[in-house]
Design a protein around this motif. Structure first.
Motif, PDB file in Angstrom:
ATOM      1  N   LEU A 143       0.859  -1.181   0.000  1.00  8.04           N
ATOM      2  CA  LEU A 143       0.000   0.000   0.000  1.00  8.04           C
ATOM      3  C   LEU A 143       0.895   1.229   0.000  1.00  8.04           C
ATOM      4  O   LEU A 143       1.980   1.216   0.589  1.00  8.04           O
ATOM      5  CB  LEU A 143      -0.904   0.011   1.238  1.00  8.04           C
ATOM      6  CG  LEU A 143      -2.029  -1.022   1.252  1.00  8.04           C
ATOM      7  CD1 LEU A 143      -2.788  -0.967   2.579  1.00  8.04           C
ATOM      8  CD2 LEU A 143      -2.988  -0.813   0.080  1.00  8.04           C
ATOM      9  N   VAL A 144       0.445   2.268  -0.671  1.00  8.47           N
ATOM     10  CA  VAL A 144       1.231   3.494  -0.770  1.00  8.47           C
ATOM     11  C   VAL A 144       0.896   4.401   0.411  1.00  8.47           C
ATOM     12  O   VAL A 144      -0.275   4.622   0.731  1.00  8.47           O
ATOM     13  CB  VAL A 144       0.949   4.219  -2.100  1.00  8.47           C
ATOM     14  CG1 VAL A 144       1.697   5.551  -2.171  1.00  8.47           C
ATOM     15  CG2 VAL A 144       1.338   3.326  -3.276  1.00  8.47           C
ATOM     16  N   THR A 145       1.951   4.891   1.043  1.00 13.67           N
ATOM     17  CA  THR A 145       1.827   5.881   2.109  1.00 13.67           C
ATOM     18  C   THR A 145       2.690   7.078   1.721  1.00 13.67           C
ATOM     19  O   THR A 145       3.390   7.044   0.698  1.00 13.67           O
ATOM     20  CB  THR A 145       2.297   5.306   3.463  1.00 13.67           C
ATOM     21  OG1 THR A 145       3.682   4.943   3.352  1.00 13.67           O
ATOM     22  CG2 THR A 145       1.470   4.093   3.872  1.00 13.67           C
ATOM     23  N   ALA A 146       2.643   8.107   2.547  1.00 11.41           N
ATOM     24  CA  ALA A 146       3.414   9.317   2.241  1.00 11.41           C
ATOM     25  C   ALA A 146       4.924   9.044   2.235  1.00 11.41           C
ATOM     26  O   ALA A 146       5.672   9.735   1.552  1.00 11.41           O
ATOM     27  CB  ALA A 146       3.083  10.424   3.230  1.00 11.41           C
ATOM     28  N   GLU A 147       5.368   8.027   2.967  1.00 12.22           N
ATOM     29  CA  GLU A 147       6.787   7.687   2.984  1.00 12.22           C
ATOM     30  C   GLU A 147       7.099   6.733   1.831  1.00 12.22           C
ATOM     31  O   GLU A 147       6.447   5.697   1.683  1.00 12.22           O
ATOM     32  CB  GLU A 147       7.156   7.041   4.321  1.00 12.22           C
ATOM     33  CG  GLU A 147       8.649   6.826   4.478  1.00 12.22           C
ATOM     34  CD  GLU A 147       9.014   6.203   5.821  1.00 12.22           C
ATOM     35  OE1 GLU A 147      10.150   5.744   5.950  1.00 12.22           O
ATOM     36  OE2 GLU A 147       8.158   6.161   6.720  1.00 12.22           O
ATOM     37  N   LEU A 148       8.093   7.066   1.028  1.00 16.12           N
ATOM     38  CA  LEU A 148       8.422   6.317  -0.184  1.00 16.12           C
ATOM     39  C   LEU A 148       8.697   4.845   0.117  1.00 16.12           C
ATOM     40  O   LEU A 148       9.556   4.522   0.948  1.00 16.12           O
ATOM     41  CB  LEU A 148       9.640   6.945  -0.865  1.00 16.12           C
ATOM     42  CG  LEU A 148      10.093   6.300  -2.176  1.00 16.12           C
ATOM     43  CD1 LEU A 148       9.042   6.493  -3.264  1.00 16.12           C
ATOM     44  CD2 LEU A 148      11.430   6.853  -2.621  1.00 16.12           C
ATOM     45  N   ASP A 149       7.966   3.972  -0.569  1.00 17.63           N
ATOM     46  CA  ASP A 149       8.174   2.517  -0.507  1.00 17.63           C
ATOM     47  C   ASP A 149       8.140   1.968   0.914  1.00 17.63           C
ATOM     48  O   ASP A 149       8.866   1.026   1.254  1.00 17.63           O
ATOM     49  CB  ASP A 149       9.504   2.124  -1.186  1.00 17.63           C
ATOM     50  CG  ASP A 149       9.519   2.473  -2.669  1.00 17.63           C
ATOM     51  OD1 ASP A 149       8.450   2.427  -3.305  1.00 17.63           O
ATOM     52  OD2 ASP A 149      10.599   2.781  -3.193  1.00 17.63           O
ATOM     53  N   ALA A 150       7.292   2.542   1.774  1.00 17.50           N
ATOM     54  CA  ALA A 150       7.277   2.134   3.173  1.00 17.50           C
ATOM     55  C   ALA A 150       5.909   1.669   3.662  1.00 17.50           C
ATOM     56  O   ALA A 150       5.750   1.386   4.842  1.00 17.50           O
ATOM     57  CB  ALA A 150       7.770   3.287   4.051  1.00 17.50           C
ATOM     58  N   GLY A 151       4.926   1.578   2.771  1.00 20.28           N
ATOM     59  CA  GLY A 151       3.585   1.183   3.191  1.00 20.28           C
ATOM     60  C   GLY A 151       3.490  -0.291   3.533  1.00 20.28           C
ATOM     61  O   GLY A 151       4.413  -1.076   3.268  1.00 20.28           O
TER      62      GLY A 151
END
Length: 193
Positions: A143-151
Motif C-alpha cells: 500500500l502506498v503511504t506518504a513515505e516512499l516505498d514504506a507502506g
C-alpha cells in the motif's frame, strides 16, 4: 462493479499482466471487479495501446501542462475519481505523488516495487542488490503511504541472484514474478473493498 484504475508512464507490462489475469479469471463475472480505466502522464506510453486493445478506456494527463505537482495531482485525482475506483494501481507510474493525493486514496492505492522491501527502497534496486552481495532479490506489492516505498506489505516474491547477473538480467527475472504477484495482490485488495 468494483472498479480498478491503473496508472502507467511506460510500457505497462504490469498493467497488461493485471488485465490479462482479470480476463482469464473472469474477475467481472466471478468477483464483480474490472479494470475500468488506464491513465498515463505520458501520451507515448506504450501501455495505452495495450489497454485500448483490451477495450479499456484510457486518458492522458501530461504533468508538464500543470503549474505545480499539487495541481497535477489534483487533476489526476479528479480523473481517477470519475471512475469511482475501489483500488488505484501504480504500474510503472513514474511520479512522486503528493501527500494530499496519497491521503485521498489511502488504503486503496497500491504499488509494486522491484526489491524485497524494506531493503532497497527508491531507484536502482537491482544494481544495489548485486553490489550488496545479496543472494536473493525480488518484488514487493505494498500500500502506498506518504513515505516512499514504506507502506504495509501485501505480497512478496523472491528470486535468486545468480553469479554473473547484471542489473538487467536480474530485473528480467524479478519482472516475471511481478507479473504473478501483482494481479493476485490487486484482486485480494479489491475483494476487501
Amino acid at each position: 462493479m468494483k472498479n480498478i484504475v491503473i496508472l502507467i508512464s511506460g510500457g505497462g507490462s504490469n498493467m497488461a499482466a493485471i488485465v490479462r489475469v482479470a480476463q482469464q479469471q473472469d474477475w467481472a463475472g466471478r468477483h464483480g471487479a474490472r479494470v475500468a480505466a488506464v491513465l498515463s502522464n505520458k501520451a507515448d506510453a506504450g501501455g495505452l495501446a495495450i489497454a485500448r486493445e483490451h477495450g479499456i478506456p484510457t486518458q492522458v494527463l501530461d504533468h508538464k501542462a500543470y503549474a505545480s505537482r499539487e495541481d497535477f495531482d489534483a487533476a489526476l485525482a479528479r480523473a481517477i475519481d470519475a471512475h469511482a475506483p475501489a483500488v488505484v494501481v501504480l504500474a510503472g507510474f513514474m511520479r512522486i505523488l503528493t501527500p494530499g493525493f496519497v491521503q485521498h486514496f489511502a488504503g486503496r492505492l497500491v504499488n509494486i516495487h522491484p526489491s524485497l522491501l524494506p531493503a532497497f527502497p527508491g531507484l536502482h534496486t537491482h544494481q544495489r542488490a548485486i553490489d550488496a552481495g545479496c543472494r536473493v532479490a525480488g518484488a514487493t506489492v505494498h500500500l502506498v503511504t506518504a513515505e516512499l516505498d514504506a507502506g504495509p506489505i501485501l505480497a512478496q516474491a523472491a528470486v535468486p541472484v545468480l553469479p554473473g547477473d547484471t542489473a538487467q538480467t536480474l530485473a528480467a527475472r524479478v519482472l516475471t514474478q511481478e507479473h504473478v504477484i501483482y494481479p493476485r495482490a490487486v484482486l485480494e485488495l479489491v475483494l476487501q473493498k
